[in-house]
Design an enzyme around this catalytic site. Structure first.
Site, PDB file in Angstrom:
ATOM      1  N   TYR A   1      -1.784  -0.489  10.987  1.00 57.54           N
ATOM      2  CA  TYR A   1      -1.911  -1.154   9.682  1.00 57.54           C
ATOM      3  C   TYR A   1      -0.712  -0.839   8.791  1.00 57.54           C
ATOM      4  CZ  TYR A   1      -3.278  -1.681   4.766  1.00 57.54           C
ATOM      5  OH  TYR A   1      -3.280  -1.988   3.418  1.00 57.54           O
TER       6      TYR A   1
ATOM      7  N   THR B   1       0.818  -1.210   0.000  1.00 57.14           N
ATOM      8  CA  THR B   1       0.000   0.000   0.000  1.00 57.14           C
ATOM      9  C   THR B   1       0.855   1.266   0.000  1.00 57.14           C
ATOM     10  OG1 THR B   1      -1.456   1.279   1.463  1.00 57.14           O
ATOM     11  CG2 THR B   1      -0.086  -0.313   2.525  1.00 57.14           C
ATOM     12  N   ASP B   2       0.270   2.361  -0.473  1.00 58.11           N
ATOM     13  CA  ASP B   2       0.981   3.652  -0.398  1.00 58.11           C
ATOM     14  C   ASP B   2       1.062   4.167   1.039  1.00 58.11           C
ATOM     15  OD1 ASP B   2      -1.717   4.308  -0.059  1.00 58.11           O
ATOM     16  OD2 ASP B   2      -1.739   5.925  -1.543  1.00 58.11           O
ATOM     17  N   GLU B   3       0.271   3.557   1.947  1.00 58.93           N
ATOM     18  CA  GLU B   3       0.220   4.086   3.320  1.00 58.93           C
ATOM     19  C   GLU B   3       1.551   3.914   4.056  1.00 58.93           C
ATOM     20  OE1 GLU B   3      -3.474   3.341   5.385  1.00 58.93           O
ATOM     21  OE2 GLU B   3      -4.538   3.062   3.495  1.00 58.93           O
TER      22      GLU B   3
ATOM     23  N   LYS C   1       2.307  -3.267   7.295  1.00 57.73           N
ATOM     24  CA  LYS C   1       2.597  -3.448   5.863  1.00 57.73           C
ATOM     25  C   LYS C   1       4.038  -3.027   5.560  1.00 57.73           C
ATOM     26  CE  LYS C   1       0.173  -4.600   2.947  1.00 57.73           C
ATOM     27  NZ  LYS C   1      -0.187  -5.971   2.427  1.00 57.73           N
TER      28      LYS C   1
HETATM   29  P1  NAD Z   1      -9.527  -7.542   2.171  1.00 58.33           P
HETATM   30  O1  NAD Z   1      -9.543  -7.256   3.643  1.00 58.33           O
HETATM   31  O2  NAD Z   1     -10.742  -7.306   1.350  1.00 58.33           O
HETATM   32  O3  NAD Z   1      -9.115  -9.067   1.936  1.00 58.33           O
HETATM   33  C1  NAD Z   1      -8.112  -9.703   2.672  1.00 58.33           C
HETATM   34  C2  NAD Z   1      -8.232 -11.199   2.426  1.00 58.33           C
HETATM   35  O4  NAD Z   1      -7.177 -11.846   3.166  1.00 58.33           O
HETATM   36  C3  NAD Z   1      -9.560 -11.793   2.927  1.00 58.33           C
HETATM   37  O5  NAD Z   1     -10.086 -12.659   1.954  1.00 58.33           O
HETATM   38  C4  NAD Z   1      -9.163 -12.554   4.173  1.00 58.33           C
HETATM   39  O6  NAD Z   1      -9.972 -13.696   4.425  1.00 58.33           O
HETATM   40  C5  NAD Z   1      -7.725 -12.969   3.856  1.00 58.33           C
HETATM   41  N1  NAD Z   1      -6.923 -13.197   5.057  1.00 58.33           N
HETATM   42  C6  NAD Z   1      -6.797 -12.368   6.136  1.00 58.33           C
HETATM   43  N2  NAD Z   1      -6.006 -12.944   7.055  1.00 58.33           N
HETATM   44  C7  NAD Z   1      -5.605 -14.138   6.552  1.00 58.33           C
HETATM   45  C8  NAD Z   1      -4.773 -15.183   7.033  1.00 58.33           C
HETATM   46  N3  NAD Z   1      -4.210 -15.119   8.241  1.00 58.33           N
HETATM   47  N4  NAD Z   1      -4.551 -16.256   6.253  1.00 58.33           N
HETATM   48  C9  NAD Z   1      -5.145 -16.348   5.028  1.00 58.33           C
HETATM   49  N5  NAD Z   1      -5.952 -15.403   4.535  1.00 58.33           N
HETATM   50  C10 NAD Z   1      -6.184 -14.307   5.284  1.00 58.33           C
HETATM   51  O7  NAD Z   1      -8.286  -6.720   1.611  1.00 58.33           O
HETATM   52  P2  NAD Z   1      -8.075  -5.985   0.212  1.00 58.33           P
HETATM   53  O8  NAD Z   1      -8.599  -4.615   0.317  1.00 58.33           O
HETATM   54  O9  NAD Z   1      -8.520  -6.861  -0.890  1.00 58.33           O
HETATM   55  O10 NAD Z   1      -6.491  -5.877   0.199  1.00 58.33           O
HETATM   56  C11 NAD Z   1      -5.692  -6.940  -0.298  1.00 58.33           C
HETATM   57  C12 NAD Z   1      -4.222  -6.556  -0.196  1.00 58.33           C
HETATM   58  O11 NAD Z   1      -3.982  -5.364  -0.915  1.00 58.33           O
HETATM   59  C13 NAD Z   1      -3.765  -6.291   1.242  1.00 58.33           C
HETATM   60  O12 NAD Z   1      -2.476  -6.828   1.384  1.00 58.33           O
HETATM   61  C14 NAD Z   1      -3.757  -4.773   1.345  1.00 58.33           C
HETATM   62  O13 NAD Z   1      -2.788  -4.339   2.275  1.00 58.33           O
HETATM   63  C15 NAD Z   1      -3.376  -4.395  -0.083  1.00 58.33           C
HETATM   64  N6  NAD Z   1      -3.851  -3.080  -0.529  1.00 58.33           N
HETATM   65  C16 NAD Z   1      -5.182  -2.739  -0.403  1.00 58.33           C
HETATM   66  C17 NAD Z   1      -5.620  -1.508  -0.868  1.00 58.33           C
HETATM   67  C18 NAD Z   1      -7.080  -1.126  -0.776  1.00 58.33           C
HETATM   68  O14 NAD Z   1      -7.421   0.033  -1.092  1.00 58.33           O
HETATM   69  N7  NAD Z   1      -8.001  -2.012  -0.404  1.00 58.33           N
HETATM   70  C19 NAD Z   1      -4.722  -0.618  -1.453  1.00 58.33           C
HETATM   71  C20 NAD Z   1      -3.372  -0.997  -1.561  1.00 58.33           C
HETATM   72  C21 NAD Z   1      -2.960  -2.233  -1.108  1.00 58.33           C
HETATM   73  P1  TYD Z   2     -10.734   3.845   4.338  1.00 58.21           P
HETATM   74  O1  TYD Z   2     -11.694   3.432   3.279  1.00 58.21           O
HETATM   75  O2  TYD Z   2     -10.820   3.212   5.683  1.00 58.21           O
HETATM   76  O3  TYD Z   2      -9.260   3.708   3.723  1.00 58.21           O
HETATM   77  P2  TYD Z   2      -7.832   4.216   4.314  1.00 58.21           P
HETATM   78  O4  TYD Z   2      -7.996   4.642   5.710  1.00 58.21           O
HETATM   79  O5  TYD Z   2      -7.010   2.970   4.195  1.00 58.21           O
HETATM   80  O6  TYD Z   2      -7.401   5.313   3.401  1.00 58.21           O
HETATM   81  O7  TYD Z   2     -10.888   5.416   4.565  1.00 58.21           O
HETATM   82  C1  TYD Z   2     -10.737   6.323   3.484  1.00 58.21           C
HETATM   83  C2  TYD Z   2     -10.822   7.717   4.053  1.00 58.21           C
HETATM   84  O8  TYD Z   2     -12.149   7.932   4.561  1.00 58.21           O
HETATM   85  C3  TYD Z   2      -9.902   7.962   5.233  1.00 58.21           C
HETATM   86  O9  TYD Z   2      -9.394   9.284   5.177  1.00 58.21           O
HETATM   87  C4  TYD Z   2     -10.792   7.795   6.449  1.00 58.21           C
HETATM   88  C5  TYD Z   2     -12.140   8.266   5.937  1.00 58.21           C
HETATM   89  N1  TYD Z   2     -13.326   7.628   6.559  1.00 58.21           N
HETATM   90  C6  TYD Z   2     -14.372   8.419   7.042  1.00 58.21           C
HETATM   91  O10 TYD Z   2     -14.327   9.651   6.979  1.00 58.21           O
HETATM   92  N2  TYD Z   2     -15.452   7.780   7.597  1.00 58.21           N
HETATM   93  C7  TYD Z   2     -15.535   6.427   7.700  1.00 58.21           C
HETATM   94  O11 TYD Z   2     -16.541   5.907   8.259  1.00 58.21           O
HETATM   95  C8  TYD Z   2     -14.463   5.628   7.192  1.00 58.21           C
HETATM   96  C9  TYD Z   2     -14.494   4.138   7.295  1.00 58.21           C
HETATM   97  C10 TYD Z   2     -13.369   6.278   6.610  1.00 58.21           C
END
Ligand code: NAD
Ligand code: TYD
Length: 353
Positions: A160, A135-137, A164
């Site tokens: 988080y 992630t960019d975070e 990461k």
């Molecule tokens: P998500 O929470 O939707 O899915 C995570 C998946 O991992 C789920 O299916 C869960 O069952 C599985 N999981 C969790 N713990 C586990 C374990 N101990 N063993 C096996 N499986 C397990 O997450 P997402 O949003 O799809 O993100 C996927 C990846 O991409 C993550 O690594 C996240 O850090 C990264 N990422 C997400 C975003 C975003 O905006 N969602 C952006 C950049 C990077």
């Molecule tokens: P989120 O979807 O949790 O992603 P991330 O924190 O990983 O960027 O949140 C996106 C943005 O929205 C973040 O600045 C937090 C804000 N946010 C709210 O304002 N209200 C909410 O209920 C949630 C879940 C997030």
């Protein structure tokens, strides 16, 4: 098994991004075998993959990446040639409630996979790949200008993002120390179908459907860079097949929005789609207590992937949000299933503070 056939372990494939990636690989690479390893935590849902579950090259394995012995057996019995690692605890607010779970899965779970790959491929590393999705975070929080490049120093601020960052460092350590062929990508906020409704966009859509208040943290001025999930998985596909091992790529949407602007866009689109008078959903917006340590702004400089491979986002936010809202409106059963029981306990606990 042909010499060129890949046997790819995708972890977290039942989650949001993982399910889009698994579908793409199962459909686009029929000669490869795709193993979806997922523990099916609250965020994992096999309903996300119903359309491809009977494809001959798709295999589901329910397993926990925290269990090293189980992982060793899985590598061994399935002759895994490549890994694309997405399994993680992924929600910042939950990491504030329970950082330990994030340290375990995101750091130790990643280490377990790295150990398996290192040991299983030790006779010949060439030809294998360990792709780590991050992630960019990890780069921390920006001021009003600038963007994260691949050279930006890590400065994670939430449990988080710290977990990461730790996993990214460990992946790179295995490249330098054991010559494990790794690729890392760091992506901005994704949105689209199948995202668990604890994250901002689906939470707002779900709350509008149920006429619930729309919680916006602080003053809603934090900025995120939004990317259509299918553009992210297209980038992963490209980098997995084309990038040089040891490389890192940033992936972003070129779409910065303050949270309040984004929430208002969703409100207006929902009013249109639900036949409500414009302004109806905006009345549900409530500014609530801010997230502790809330990162102000994320923005990605994606020029490296653009220059090396010509990748760029394909969908404007207006189209992507419209398609996302349509998906949630057409899949109310999915939404109902994932928001029953435990989700409401989480929701009531988190938003009652
Ligand atoms: P998500 O929470 O939707 O899915 C995570 C998946 O991992 C789920 O299916 C869960 O069952 C599985 N999981 C969790 N713990 C586990 C374990 N101990 N063993 C096996 N499986 C397990 O997450 P997402 O949003 O799809 O993100 C996927 C990846 O991409 C993550 O690594 C996240 O850090 C990264 N990422 C997400 C975003 C975003 O905006 N969602 C952006 C950049 C990077
Ligand atoms: P989120 O979807 O949790 O992603 P991330 O924190 O990983 O960027 O949140 C996106 C943005 O929205 C973040 O600045 C937090 C804000 N946010 C709210 O304002 N209200 C909410 O209920 C949630 C879940 C997030």
């Amino acid at each position: 098994m042909s010499i060129l056939q890949k046997r790819i372990l995708i972890t977290g494939g039942a989650g949001f991004i993982g399910s889009h990636l698994v579908r793409r690989f199962v459909n686009n690479y029929p000669d490869d075998e795709i193993f979806n390893l997922d523990q099916l935590t609250y965020a994992g849902n096999l309903e996300n993959l119903k359309d491809i579950e009977s494809s001959p090259n798709y295999h589901f394995i329910k397993a926990d990446i925290n269990e090293l012995d189980d992982l060793k057996k899985i590598f061994d019995s399935n002759l895994i040639t490549d890994v694309i690692h997405l399994a993680a605890e992924s929600h910042v607010d939950r990491s504030i409630q329970d950082p330990t779970a994030f340290m375990k899965t995101n750091i130790l779970g990643t280490l377990n996979l790295l150990l398996c790959a290192r040991d299983f491929w030790k006779h010949k590393m060439v030809g294998h790949k360990f792709y780590h999705v991050s992630t960019d975070e990890v780069y921390g929080s920006l001021g009003e200008t600038g963007a994260f490049t691949e050279q930006t120093a890590y400065d994670p601020r939430s449990p988080y993002s710290a977990s990461k960052a730790g996993s990214d460092h460990m992946v790179r350590a295995f490249y330098h120390t054991y010559h494990l062929p790794v690729i890392v990508s760091n992506c901005s906020n994704n949105y689209g179908p199948n995202q668990f409704p604890e994250k901002l966009i689906p939470l707002i859509i779900n709350n509008i459907i149920h006429k619930r208040e729309l919680p916006v943290y602080g003053q809603g001025l934090n900025v995120r860079d939004w990317l259509w999930v299918k553009d992210h998985v297209a980038a992963i596909d490209l980098l997995f097949h084309e990038a040089k091992v040891g490389e890192t790529y940033n992936i972003g949407g070129e779409c910065e929005k303050t949270n309040i602007d984004l929430v208002q866009m969703i409100c207006d689109l929902m009013d249109l789609k639900l036949g409500h008078v414009q302004g109806t959903s905006r009345q549900l917006i409530r500014f609530v207590k801010d997230r502790p340590g809330h990162d102000l702004r994320y923005a990605i400089d994606a020029s490296k992937i653009k220059n090396d491979f010509g990748w760029k986002p394909s969908l404007a936010i207006e189209e992507g949000l419209s398609a996302t809202i349509d998906w949630y409106l057409q899949n109310e059963d999915w939404l109902k299933n994932v928001t029953s029981g435990a989700y409401m306990d989480y929701y009531n606990h988190h938003y009652s503070k």
